[in-house]
Design a protein around this motif. Sequence first.
Motif, PDB file in Angstrom:
ATOM      1  N   ASN A   1     -11.593 -60.009 -19.964  1.00 49.47           N
ATOM      2  CA  ASN A   1     -10.421 -59.187 -19.682  1.00 49.47           C
ATOM      3  C   ASN A   1      -9.219 -59.717 -20.474  1.00 49.47           C
ATOM      4  OD1 ASN A   1      -8.882 -57.211 -18.391  1.00 49.47           O
ATOM      5  ND2 ASN A   1      -8.480 -58.471 -16.601  1.00 49.47           N
ATOM      6  N   THR A   2      -8.675 -58.907 -21.407  1.00 49.52           N
ATOM      7  CA  THR A   2      -9.130 -57.599 -21.832  1.00 49.52           C
ATOM      8  C   THR A   2     -10.399 -57.744 -22.665  1.00 49.52           C
ATOM      9  OG1 THR A   2      -7.772 -57.627 -23.856  1.00 49.52           O
ATOM     10  CG2 THR A   2      -6.763 -56.744 -21.868  1.00 49.52           C
TER      11      THR A   2
ATOM     12  N   ASN B   1      -2.378 -59.718 -22.028  1.00 52.32           N
ATOM     13  CA  ASN B   1      -2.281 -58.285 -22.316  1.00 52.32           C
ATOM     14  C   ASN B   1      -2.587 -57.457 -21.081  1.00 52.32           C
ATOM     15  OD1 ASN B   1      -3.257 -59.593 -25.139  1.00 52.32           O
ATOM     16  ND2 ASN B   1      -1.981 -57.798 -25.517  1.00 52.32           N
ATOM     17  N   ALA B   2      -3.566 -57.885 -20.282  1.00 54.54           N
ATOM     18  CA  ALA B   2      -3.895 -57.172 -19.045  1.00 54.54           C
ATOM     19  C   ALA B   2      -2.743 -57.264 -18.054  1.00 54.54           C
ATOM     20  CB  ALA B   2      -5.173 -57.742 -18.439  1.00 54.54           C
ATOM     21  N   VAL B   3      -2.120 -58.433 -17.967  1.00 52.27           N
ATOM     22  CA  VAL B   3      -0.992 -58.621 -17.047  1.00 52.27           C
ATOM     23  C   VAL B   3       0.165 -57.702 -17.429  1.00 52.27           C
ATOM     24  CG1 VAL B   3       0.782 -60.273 -16.337  1.00 52.27           C
ATOM     25  CG2 VAL B   3      -1.616 -60.980 -16.403  1.00 52.27           C
ATOM     26  N   VAL B   4       0.497 -57.662 -18.706  1.00 49.78           N
ATOM     27  CA  VAL B   4       1.622 -56.843 -19.156  1.00 49.78           C
ATOM     28  C   VAL B   4       1.299 -55.356 -19.031  1.00 49.78           C
ATOM     29  CG1 VAL B   4       3.007 -56.229 -21.185  1.00 49.78           C
ATOM     30  CG2 VAL B   4       2.570 -58.637 -20.645  1.00 49.78           C
TER      31      VAL B   4
ATOM     32  N   ARG C   1       6.873 -59.502 -24.434  1.00 55.65           N
ATOM     33  CA  ARG C   1       6.980 -58.701 -25.650  1.00 55.65           C
ATOM     34  C   ARG C   1       5.641 -58.097 -26.061  1.00 55.65           C
ATOM     35  NH1 ARG C   1       4.183 -60.030 -29.247  1.00 55.65           N
ATOM     36  NH2 ARG C   1       4.925 -58.225 -30.407  1.00 55.65           N
ATOM     37  N   LEU C   2       4.541 -58.472 -25.409  1.00 57.52           N
ATOM     38  CA  LEU C   2       3.264 -57.807 -25.692  1.00 57.52           C
ATOM     39  C   LEU C   2       3.350 -56.302 -25.453  1.00 57.52           C
ATOM     40  CD1 LEU C   2       0.758 -60.355 -24.086  1.00 57.52           C
ATOM     41  CD2 LEU C   2       1.059 -59.894 -26.532  1.00 57.52           C
ATOM     42  N   ALA C   3       4.259 -55.890 -24.596  1.00 61.64           N
ATOM     43  CA  ALA C   3       4.433 -54.448 -24.351  1.00 61.64           C
ATOM     44  C   ALA C   3       4.770 -53.705 -25.640  1.00 61.64           C
ATOM     45  CB  ALA C   3       5.520 -54.228 -23.301  1.00 61.64           C
TER      46      ALA C   3
ATOM     47  N   THR D   1      -4.094 -51.473 -24.589  1.00 63.54           N
ATOM     48  CA  THR D   1      -3.285 -52.651 -24.896  1.00 63.54           C
ATOM     49  C   THR D   1      -2.969 -52.655 -26.390  1.00 63.54           C
ATOM     50  OG1 THR D   1      -5.293 -54.045 -25.021  1.00 63.54           O
ATOM     51  CG2 THR D   1      -4.126 -53.948 -22.913  1.00 63.54           C
ATOM     52  N   ASN D   2      -3.416 -53.664 -27.120  1.00 63.51           N
ATOM     53  CA  ASN D   2      -2.991 -53.819 -28.518  1.00 63.51           C
ATOM     54  C   ASN D   2      -4.095 -53.540 -29.521  1.00 63.51           C
ATOM     55  OD1 ASN D   2      -4.448 -56.187 -27.824  1.00 63.51           O
ATOM     56  ND2 ASN D   2      -3.370 -57.389 -29.378  1.00 63.51           N
TER      57      ASN D   2
END
Length: 345
Positions: A140-141, A178-181, A254-256, A283-284
């Motif tokens: 995850n991810t 990334n999963a958290v954001v 800032r991953l958002a 995500t990214n």
Amino acid sequence: MPAPIVDLRSDTVTRPGPGMREAISSAVVGDDVLGDDPTVRRLEAHMTALFGMEAAVYVPSGTMANLLALLAQTRPGDEIVVDRNCHIFNYEAGGAATIGGLQIYTTDGAGGRLPLDELPGAVRPDNIHHPRTSLVAIENTHNRAGGTVYPLDEVEAVSTFARERGLRLHLDGARLANAVVATGIPFETWTSLVDSVNFCFSKGLGAPVGSVLCADAATISSARRWRKRLGGGMRQAGILAAACLLAMERNVERLAEDHERAKRIGEIVEKSPLAQLRNPVETNMVILESIDGSLDVAALRAELERAGILALDIGHGAMRMVTHLDIDDGGIARVEEVLPPLLGL
């Protein structure tokens, strides 16, 4: 003067900026193998507090962190249960088998997730003819699923299953940030459901080197011995850990931005008559595939490269593009200019 390269091959290609280089150069260091590098100890303490776990060990890579988790929680001849598309099975050079003497049982769920209805059949009966099932691993991810987030309710179900069966549960959380954001679900909510977690600082968070394995104290004590045995013990590792601390401080939220930029690329693919997304962009990551063989993905990647845009061939007619902190809106604007006509738009 040619335009800068837009490198979308991976979120591991980032380079430390001035602030991170300053943190590296000014780090207070000691001998981490002897346990007295203060910056490494501060990083490990930060991660155990963030994850709500007992102990942590800093290692050079996510591959090593995953391997240490397996070695510290299994015995040679055991079997572990994973998704067939997971990183442990596909991208870690067979370390579980060659070093751990482990057999891998692969399942085939949707989007890189374990199929819950098949888990009971994946656990071997207690019989001298069978390997002993001892551990389940999730990701995850999920890399090969295109950066998708493992749904929390399914992680909870896998966790309940593992605990009822007396199995250890490992989370390859290399991109857990990334999963958290993406979801707003805190780190500790995810990590409370597992026995061990690998977390990587050198992907979307932009540090040059390093991952951490967090677990209970006994597991980490065993992992430290395995780290030494495998040559992963580093001396003045605080110069690396300092970059990781800065990455956690500055680069999680800032991953958002990366997620939004990846979705802009995904929107182009969704409109194409020639290509399709492997999974929705969450995500990214963007993974595109040909629709019915109507697109030569290798030729597409080559055309992008000629235009100064780098993507990654991941085999089986698929191509991956990953956004990260070195890709700004100008880079995405170039993709939005170059990609549509190559996709029949």
